[in-house]
Motif scaffolding. Structure first.
Motif, PDB file in Angstrom:
ATOM      1  N   MET A   1      26.389 -22.657  18.240  1.00  0.00           N
ATOM      2  CA  MET A   1      26.223 -21.207  18.306  1.00  0.00           C
ATOM      3  C   MET A   1      26.803 -20.604  17.060  1.00  0.00           C
ATOM      4  O   MET A   1      27.668 -21.180  16.434  1.00  0.00           O
ATOM      5  N   GLY A   2      26.283 -19.513  16.699  1.00  0.00           N
ATOM      6  CA  GLY A   2      26.856 -18.976  15.502  1.00  0.00           C
ATOM      7  C   GLY A   2      26.298 -17.662  15.038  1.00  0.00           C
ATOM      8  O   GLY A   2      25.143 -17.578  14.646  1.00  0.00           O
ATOM      9  N   THR A   3      27.166 -16.703  15.062  1.00  0.00           N
ATOM     10  CA  THR A   3      26.787 -15.464  14.411  1.00  0.00           C
ATOM     11  C   THR A   3      26.960 -15.674  12.913  1.00  0.00           C
ATOM     12  O   THR A   3      27.575 -16.655  12.472  1.00  0.00           O
ATOM     13  N   LEU A   4      26.434 -14.751  12.188  1.00  0.00           N
ATOM     14  CA  LEU A   4      26.583 -14.795  10.744  1.00  0.00           C
ATOM     15  C   LEU A   4      28.065 -14.801  10.373  1.00  0.00           C
ATOM     16  O   LEU A   4      28.504 -15.546   9.494  1.00  0.00           O
ATOM     17  N   ALA A   5      28.817 -13.978  11.074  1.00  0.00           N
ATOM     18  CA  ALA A   5      30.256 -13.898  10.806  1.00  0.00           C
ATOM     19  C   ALA A   5      30.918 -15.266  10.957  1.00  0.00           C
ATOM     20  O   ALA A   5      31.761 -15.654  10.151  1.00  0.00           O
ATOM     21  N   ASP A   6      30.475 -16.001  11.986  1.00  0.00           N
ATOM     22  CA  ASP A   6      31.031 -17.335  12.186  1.00  0.00           C
ATOM     23  C   ASP A   6      30.724 -18.249  11.007  1.00  0.00           C
ATOM     24  O   ASP A   6      31.578 -19.001  10.546  1.00  0.00           O
ATOM     25  N   LEU A   7      29.497 -18.176  10.532  1.00  0.00           N
ATOM     26  CA  LEU A   7      29.099 -19.031   9.421  1.00  0.00           C
ATOM     27  C   LEU A   7      29.920 -18.740   8.173  1.00  0.00           C
ATOM     28  O   LEU A   7      30.372 -19.649   7.484  1.00  0.00           O
ATOM     29  N   ILE A   8      30.088 -17.468   7.926  1.00  0.00           N
ATOM     30  CA  ILE A   8      30.857 -17.086   6.746  1.00  0.00           C
ATOM     31  C   ILE A   8      32.296 -17.560   6.885  1.00  0.00           C
ATOM     32  O   ILE A   8      32.894 -18.066   5.943  1.00  0.00           O
ATOM     33  N   GLU A   9      32.824 -17.428   8.085  1.00  0.00           N
ATOM     34  CA  GLU A   9      34.175 -17.895   8.339  1.00  0.00           C
ATOM     35  C   GLU A   9      34.291 -19.392   8.055  1.00  0.00           C
ATOM     36  O   GLU A   9      35.206 -19.842   7.358  1.00  0.00           O
ATOM     37  N   ILE A  10      33.343 -20.141   8.559  1.00  0.00           N
ATOM     38  CA  ILE A  10      33.355 -21.592   8.350  1.00  0.00           C
ATOM     39  C   ILE A  10      33.273 -21.924   6.864  1.00  0.00           C
ATOM     40  O   ILE A  10      34.005 -22.775   6.366  1.00  0.00           O
ATOM     41  N   TYR A  11      32.398 -21.219   6.197  1.00  0.00           N
ATOM     42  CA  TYR A  11      32.222 -21.462   4.764  1.00  0.00           C
ATOM     43  C   TYR A  11      33.524 -21.240   4.002  1.00  0.00           C
ATOM     44  O   TYR A  11      33.934 -22.064   3.183  1.00  0.00           O
ATOM     45  N   ILE A  12      34.182 -20.139   4.286  1.00  0.00           N
ATOM     46  CA  ILE A  12      35.424 -19.834   3.574  1.00  0.00           C
ATOM     47  C   ILE A  12      36.499 -20.865   3.889  1.00  0.00           C
ATOM     48  O   ILE A  12      37.231 -21.318   3.007  1.00  0.00           O
ATOM     49  N   LYS A  13      36.558 -21.265   5.146  1.00  0.00           N
ATOM     50  CA  LYS A  13      37.573 -22.256   5.519  1.00  0.00           C
ATOM     51  C   LYS A  13      37.304 -23.596   4.845  1.00  0.00           C
ATOM     52  O   LYS A  13      38.225 -24.298   4.431  1.00  0.00           O
ATOM     53  N   GLN A  14      36.043 -23.922   4.739  1.00  0.00           N
ATOM     54  CA  GLN A  14      35.647 -25.142   4.034  1.00  0.00           C
ATOM     55  C   GLN A  14      36.136 -25.091   2.590  1.00  0.00           C
ATOM     56  O   GLN A  14      36.772 -26.022   2.100  1.00  0.00           O
ATOM     57  N   ARG A  15      35.828 -23.998   1.953  1.00  0.00           N
ATOM     58  CA  ARG A  15      36.239 -23.850   0.556  1.00  0.00           C
ATOM     59  C   ARG A  15      37.755 -23.958   0.424  1.00  0.00           C
ATOM     60  O   ARG A  15      38.267 -24.550  -0.516  1.00  0.00           O
ATOM     61  N   LEU A  16      38.464 -23.367   1.377  1.00  0.00           N
ATOM     62  CA  LEU A  16      39.919 -23.427   1.345  1.00  0.00           C
ATOM     63  C   LEU A  16      40.392 -24.866   1.468  1.00  0.00           C
ATOM     64  O   LEU A  16      41.322 -25.290   0.791  1.00  0.00           O
ATOM     65  N   LYS A  17      39.740 -25.596   2.353  1.00  0.00           N
ATOM     66  CA  LYS A  17      40.139 -26.971   2.586  1.00  0.00           C
ATOM     67  C   LYS A  17      39.925 -27.801   1.322  1.00  0.00           C
ATOM     68  O   LYS A  17      40.726 -28.644   0.963  1.00  0.00           O
TER      69      LYS A  17
END
Lengths: 151, 151
Positions: free
Chosen positions: B1-17
């Motif tokens: 499941m995923g709203t756009l907001a969720d995707l962006i959140e995941i993307y940013i966390k990925q980059r942080l990692k």
DNA sequence: CCTCCTTTGACTATTTCTGACCTTTGACTA
DNA sequence: TAGTCAAAGGTCAGAAATAGTCAAAGGAGG
């Protein structure tokens, strides 16, 4: 990192560091030539980044043989300077004040770049949560976090 | 499941990692471009998901060469308990609350006795300087100083 | 249908960059 | 001495490039 203004700032600071007595003389037109920009860009950099409250003094002269001189204020004993600066923090601190304090503490070696960043971020977030007296809150937070670091 | 907001959140966390030091710099406009949304959507994600109490700090700058920087604190799992407790700190903290928080953090080994003392002292001093909203100020100061220690 | 979270966009705020026009200084010259 | 002129640097307003705010509309789950 990157705007032209940033590059010019870095260049001038480099020159200052290399200089004997924290003092350099520039030609506005030549500098503009080097960075391929209009001369007034140099003024922009000087007025936004080499201000008195960041510890710099600018003198200049027009006409033939004109120049721009940049002086960095001598920071005597680091701890004394820090204590003085700390005392200077009043009851209110604007966003710009905060920036300047952090930069100066960084320059004095009191704060690491990371610490300064963290402080700035926290202050931004905390002041975002209140309606009134943001300037007072900024002052309190700055003092408090500096104390934690200095302890 | 995923709203756009969720995707962006995941993307940013990925980059942080992926980043070296838990810190990344974003361009709001570019990110919005990538996700085909309005720029303010990025602000929405940042303000709802990358808050201080979730262990993130946001800094930003407008204008030419502007950016949004995201820093992550609480990197390792050792201070999970601290994070949880940190989250509990609300918008207001009474003097008694403060005692309790400090004691708990001390018990968890997050703060040394000295640090707890220092925090208590600073909070007292700073709240003494204002008339209103002492409880709010206490909350802000506590959060801020804890961040400094955790960092 | 109510509530809460998400999404959008119009309007605002800030920083950088540029260029047209202004002022000062000093050398030269009548 | 006074006037003229070229060679600096100064100012300021506006364009361009970013990011922030806020309220209203949209949508999914109770």
């Amino acid at each position: 990192m990157g705007t032209l203004a940033d590059l010019i700032e870095i260049y001038i600071k480099q020159r200052l560091k290399q200089s004997q007595d924290q003092e350099i003389e520039l030609s506005r037109a030549q500098l503009a030539e080097v960075f391929r920009c209009v001369p007034s860009q140099i003024n922009y950099v000087l007025t936004t980044r080499f201000t008195l409250d960041r510890g710099f003094i600018i003198e200049s002269r027009r006409g033939g043989g004109g120049y721009i001189r940049v002086l960095q204020i001598q920071t005597d004993d680091t701890d004394k300077a820090a204590a003085k600066l700390f005392k200077q923090i009043g009851t209110t601190v604007s966003e710009r004040d905060l920036e300047n304090y952090l930069l100066t503490f960084y320059d004095l070696g009191i704060l690491t770049g990371k610490q300064a960043q963290v402080i700035k971020g926290i202050v931004q977030q905390e002041t975002g949560l209140v309606e009134q007296d943001k300037d007072k809150l900024r002052a309190s937070l700055l003092r408090a976090m500096l104390c934690m670091v200095l302890k």
